[in-house]
Design a protein around this motif. Structure first.
Motif, short mmCIF file in Angstrom:
data_model
loop_
_atom_site.label_atom_id
_atom_site.label_comp_id
_atom_site.label_asym_id
_atom_site.label_seq_id
_atom_site.Cartn_x
_atom_site.Cartn_y
_atom_site.Cartn_z
N LEU A 103 1.93 -0.84 0.54
CA LEU A 103 0.06 -1.26 0.38
C LEU A 103 0.07 -2.76 -0.36
O LEU A 103 -0.91 -3.34 -0.07
N LEU A 104 1.01 -2.80 -1.33
CA LEU A 104 1.00 -4.17 -1.97
C LEU A 104 1.28 -5.20 -0.79
O LEU A 104 0.62 -6.22 -0.95
N GLY A 105 2.16 -5.00 0.17
CA GLY A 105 2.58 -6.09 1.23
C GLY A 105 1.34 -6.16 2.18
O GLY A 105 0.81 -7.26 2.32
N GLY A 106 0.35 -5.14 2.19
CA GLY A 106 -0.84 -5.13 3.20
C GLY A 106 -1.90 -6.20 2.45
O GLY A 106 -2.48 -7.05 2.85
N LEU A 107 -2.11 -5.79 1.15
CA LEU A 107 -2.84 -6.56 0.53
C LEU A 107 -2.46 -8.02 0.29
O LEU A 107 -3.38 -8.88 0.10
N ALA A 108 -1.26 -8.22 0.29
CA ALA A 108 -0.72 -9.49 0.06
C ALA A 108 -0.97 -10.39 1.37
O ALA A 108 -1.48 -11.41 1.19
N MET A 109 -0.84 -9.81 2.39
CA MET A 109 -1.03 -10.29 3.65
C MET A 109 -2.49 -10.55 3.95
O MET A 109 -2.91 -11.58 4.34
N PHE A 110 -3.28 -9.77 3.37
CA PHE A 110 -4.65 -10.01 3.41
C PHE A 110 -5.15 -11.10 2.57
O PHE A 110 -6.05 -11.93 3.12
N GLY A 111 -4.52 -11.08 1.37
CA GLY A 111 -4.87 -12.35 0.51
C GLY A 111 -4.28 -13.88 1.20
O GLY A 111 -5.05 -14.67 1.00
N VAL A 112 -3.22 -13.68 1.84
CA VAL A 112 -2.84 -14.77 2.48
C VAL A 112 -3.83 -15.36 3.56
O VAL A 112 -3.94 -16.38 3.66
N GLY A 113 -4.19 -14.38 4.28
CA GLY A 113 -5.16 -14.46 5.14
C GLY A 113 -6.60 -15.30 4.73
O GLY A 113 -7.08 -16.13 5.28
N ILE A 114 -6.99 -14.72 3.74
CA ILE A 114 -8.13 -15.15 3.07
C ILE A 114 -7.98 -16.55 2.38
O ILE A 114 -8.69 -17.57 2.68
#
Length: 859
Positions: free
Chosen positions: A340-351
């Motif tokens: 979950l943290l990895g997914g949110l981190a990827m999303f944050g990097v995307g933003i």
């Protein structure tokens, strides 16, 4: 011709790398250094070539050729001219000057960019073949078994072949209905569509492999398991591509059209054709015949019980996925937190990546290092940075003074841009015609026939015996005035066509009510117009003006009305009858200069476009390479937002409708629960799509991918894979039997079946896309390979890891939409009910379900 035909040529177009800078050198401060000289050759359009070769002065005599032949001639001429011009460009021993060049795509035949685009588009064959071979080898390796009966190599080969057939059939149909193969189609669709196709193929094959026997009932049970999710993914993808057809960008809409056809063909192949091969393969296994070598059978002593259980879930699920994602705590909690943290981190990097986006693709980025045009593009950007452009007008009231002065004003306002080279106003056909109607006309000083006067005031219109005479009006629009010499030096440019009072003809001042001896209002400025003319008189005067001066404006003429030169067959005088009211006219060739960056080019486009687009009454449009090529970067961000929103929105709507309709048809649950469950399911699918899309865009930007129409399509194609994974996982989770109560067990039910086929799809697609890394063109590597190689792991992670972890936390009843079962499960969700007497249980189940089936048929 000292500027007579096209006016003074701006030195920014001809010389670069100058010391001192252009405009600062003179006789006392001469040029010390110049690194670039540019020659500009104006080529004839294809229709002009058709007319020229009819001329009696042609060496060898006049000939007749078609428009297509003229286009072919122009294409070959551009290619040969360029090849000869740049010969030895990469040989440092070939003279002291390096010759590089570029020909545009105008005139009816493509030039340097068009030829290279075609070369890039057709260059995907080898890499696509390697990609297909890798997918075949990988698929065979996964579905091979040392048991020659259980092995499914031949079926795998048939499956991949059918996927290929569906893709190439879609290409063929697309071409037949007029879709041209562009670089987007060539470098994205083969890898995307093949990936989606083999994924569905794996799902079907493994669903059938899990059946208990080789009977027809087992075959039908396996197909029932996969038809719904495959249909749903295909429907969502098809709807997404259908909506993208609304985008008014050919690179996007044509690719979407081809993708839509491919998705439809792929669905038909997977649902209708491939199952027939699967059924035959089941019968082969039932007959104990070998895989591939179907003429051979197992001996009787080697016979194996058809219903012997095998490890249905595979090594990957049993020893990796399940222990980590669905195993006991605390390992499961740690893995869930990491995912979950990895997914949110990827999303944050995307933003973050999206905030760092760059827009645009320069020609120096487009051409490969080994192409001479790469050097030309770099030199052009750094030293010359110029392009030819043009202005165009459509149907206006050209006989109204307001429209005449408005055209001149628009033309001059474009020239005011610091990025547009100076052009005299008289080069605009309307301005020249307006002056021709006045006493300032100079045509009578250089007459072809001394006995014939050539100015407008000397031409008598037979309709009412009036002359083609104009008048002067106050310069209310603040148009440019003509520059007048001080008697000592010549002006480089003439400027406008309006005149101050002191430079007016005495008779014109009298007509204005001004005393030419003691004029008043000497600071006023006056401009020529013509007023009160009928369309017939306008056509007459235009024809006379064109005949005497050579005309201009590319005005549309009536066919076969020009006078043939009596002394030269095939040569026609410029006196053709002009169609009125005018529906089109064109300004002179202009040049955009100092476009040394994307920002400069976009600023030039915005500034000049506003002159045309913001005028309250007169609309014009600009053409030329900067507008044809770079204008997309004004709206490429809006385009990405538009097609992304459409893709996510369509996915949500279609997923909701499909889930709701299917579950209502099954009738196992109440309408309220079905609506709520379908809404949550569709929202989860859209959420995975959104997370994947934003992550892919942002990470790609950080990997050096600029926003262009090419990369936009690569980004949005991630929706296809995201939907593919999310729909399969979510559908199986929602329809888990009601006897499986906990969310963790329902995820177990879904992923025990899906882990292997989704992993196979991910690996085969990733390996296939990896072949793009070996392209000879950096353009392909940047705008297709980088986004697509990011798409593969990102969509797989969110669809097959992040979503299942999320689902383990969703144990509420609204998502329990499966059918009630009548047996029990042996602890491994996804298997058939087992007991001491399976057939008895199955018979009992059939008896219970039979009334339900009868009710459905009655309904």
């Amino acid at each position: 011709d000292e500027g007579v035909s096209v006016g003074a040529i701006d030195r920014n177009l001809l010389i670069g790398g100058v010391t001192p800078a252009i405009g600062q050198y003179n006789y006392e401060n001469p040029i010390q250094h110049a690194s670039v000289l540019q020659n500009i050759y104006i080529l004839a359009r294809f229709d002009t070539i058709v007319k020229r070769v009819k001329n009696c002065n042609r060496p060898g005599g006049p000939i007749e050729i078609s428009d297509d032949e003229a286009k072919d001639v122009l294409f070959k001429f551009k290619e040969a001219f360029e090849e000869n011009w740049v010969k030895g460009w990469d040989d440092p021993n070939d003279g002291q000057v390096q010759f590089v060049g570029f020909s545009d795509d105008q005139g009816g035949a493509v030039g340097t960019t068009g030829r290279l685009l075609e070369e890039i588009t057709l260059d995907n064959g080898t890499l696509m073949a390697i990609s297909i071979a890798i997918i075949v080898v990988f698929s065979v390796a996964f579905l091979f078994s040392f048991d020659p009966v259980e092995s499914r190599v031949l079926l795998t080969l048939f499956g991949v072949a059918l996927v290929l057939i569906s893709f190439f059939a879609a290409l063929g149909v697309g071409i037949l209905i007029g879709i041209k193969i562009n670089v987007n189609i060539a470098w994205t669709l083969p890898f995307i569509i093949l990936g989606l196709g083999v994924d569905d193929m794996y799902i079907v094959m493994l669903a059938l492999k899990k059946q208990r026997d080789y009977s027809t009932d087992s075959f039908m049970a396996g197909m029932r398991e996969v038809v719904i999710p495959v249909t749903m993914t295909s429907l969502v993808n098809a709807a997404m591509f259908a909506v993208m057809n609304l985008v008014d960008v050919p690179a996007v809409s044509k690719t979407a059209q081809m993708a839509l056809i491919a998705v439809i063909f792929l669905y038909l192949i997977i649902i209708l054709s491939f199952p027939a091969y699967c059924y035959l393969d089941m019968k082969r296994q039932q007959a104990r015949r070998y895989d591939v070598l179907v003429c051979l059978k197992k001996k009787d002593g080697e016979e194996q019980d058809e219903e012997t259980e095998v490890d249905e879930n595979g090594f990957l699920y049993n020893y990796l996925y399940k222990p980590l994602v669905l195993g006991p705590n605390p390992v499961r909690l740690l893995v869930h937190a990491f995912i979950l943290l990895g997914g949110l981190a990827m999303f944050g990097v995307g933003i973050y990546g999206i905030t760092e986006r760059n827009v645009g693709l320069g020609l120096e980025d487009f051409f490969p290092e080994f192409h001479q045009a790469k050097t030309w593009a770099i030199v052009r950007t750094e030293e010359l940075a110029s392009w030819s452009i043009g202005m165009n007008w459509g149907r206006l009231d050209y006989t109204a003074p307001e429209a005449q002065l408005g055209m001149v004003g628009q033309f001059e306002n474009v020239i005011k841009s610091p990025f547009i080279a100076e052009v005299d106003t008289k080069q605009l056909w309307m301005a020249d015609f307006m002056v021709w109607t006045t006493r300032q006309c100079s045509a009578n000083f250089d007459r072809a026939d001394p006995t014939v006067l050539e100015c407008g005031m000397d031409q008598v219109y037979p309709g009412d015996n009036s002359t083609c005479s104009g008048e002067w009006v106050f310069n209310s629009m603040n148009l440019r005035e003509k520059k007048f010499s001080n008697g000592l030096t010549c002006n480089e440019n003439e400027g406008g066509i309006c005149r101050p009072t002191l430079e007016m003809h005495p008779d014109d001042l009298v007509a204005l009510g001004i005393d030419p001896i003691n004029p008043t209002n000497v600071s006023a400025s006056w401009c020529p117009v013509f007023n009160g003319w009928s369309q017939d008189k306008f056509a007459f005067c235009l024809r006379r003006w064109s005949n005497f001066t050579g005309g201009g404006g590319d005005l549309v003429t009536v066919p076969n009305t020009a006078t043939e030169n009596p002394s030269c067959t095939g040569e026609f005088l410029p006196d053709a009858e002009i169609k009125t009211p005018l529906v089109f006219s064109r300004g002179p060739t202009m040049f955009a200069i100092d476009l040394k960056s994307h920002d400069d080019t976009l600023e030039m486009i915005r500034g000049t476009r506003s002159v045309c687009d913001d005028h309250p009454r007169l609309h014009c449009w600009l053409t030329g390479i900067p507008f044809d090529y770079w204008e997309q970067y004004l709206w490429v961000e809006d385009l990405l937002l538009q097609i992304s929103a459409a893709s996510v929105g369509v996915g949500f709507v279609v997923a909701f409708i499909f889930l709701a309709c299917k579950l209502m048809y099954e009738g196992h649950h109440g309408t309220g629960q079905i609506i709520v469950g379908s809404l949550i399911g569709a929202a989860l699918i859209s959420l995975m799509t959104l997370l994947s899309l934003i992550s892919v865009i942002g990470i790609s930007v950080l990997a050096g991918v600029n926003l262009t129409a090419f990369s936009d399509m690569s980004f949005v194609l991630s929706v296809g894979f995201s939907v593919e994974y999310a729909v399969h996982v979510l559908h199986r989770f929602l329809e888990a039997p009601l006897s499986i109560d906990s969310a963790v067990d329902r995820v177990d039910y879904a992923m025990s079946f899906l882990t292997l086929p989704t992993f196979m799809s991910f690996v085969s697609s990733t390996v296939g896309v990896a072949c793009l890394a070996f392209t000879d063109f950096e353009f392909n590597e940047v705008f297709f390979f980088r986004p697509l190689i990011i798409v593969m792991p990102t969509t797989y992670f969110f669809g097959c890891w992040f979503l299942p972890v999320l689902l383990t936390m969703m144990g509420f009843d609204a998502l329990k939409l499966g059918a009630p079962d009548h047996g029990y499960y042996d602890g491994q969700p996804g298997k058939q009910p087992v007991g001491d007497d399976f057939e008895a249980e199955k018979s009992m189940e059939d008896e219970v379900e039979k009334p339900m089936e009868e009710d459905k048929r009655a309904a």
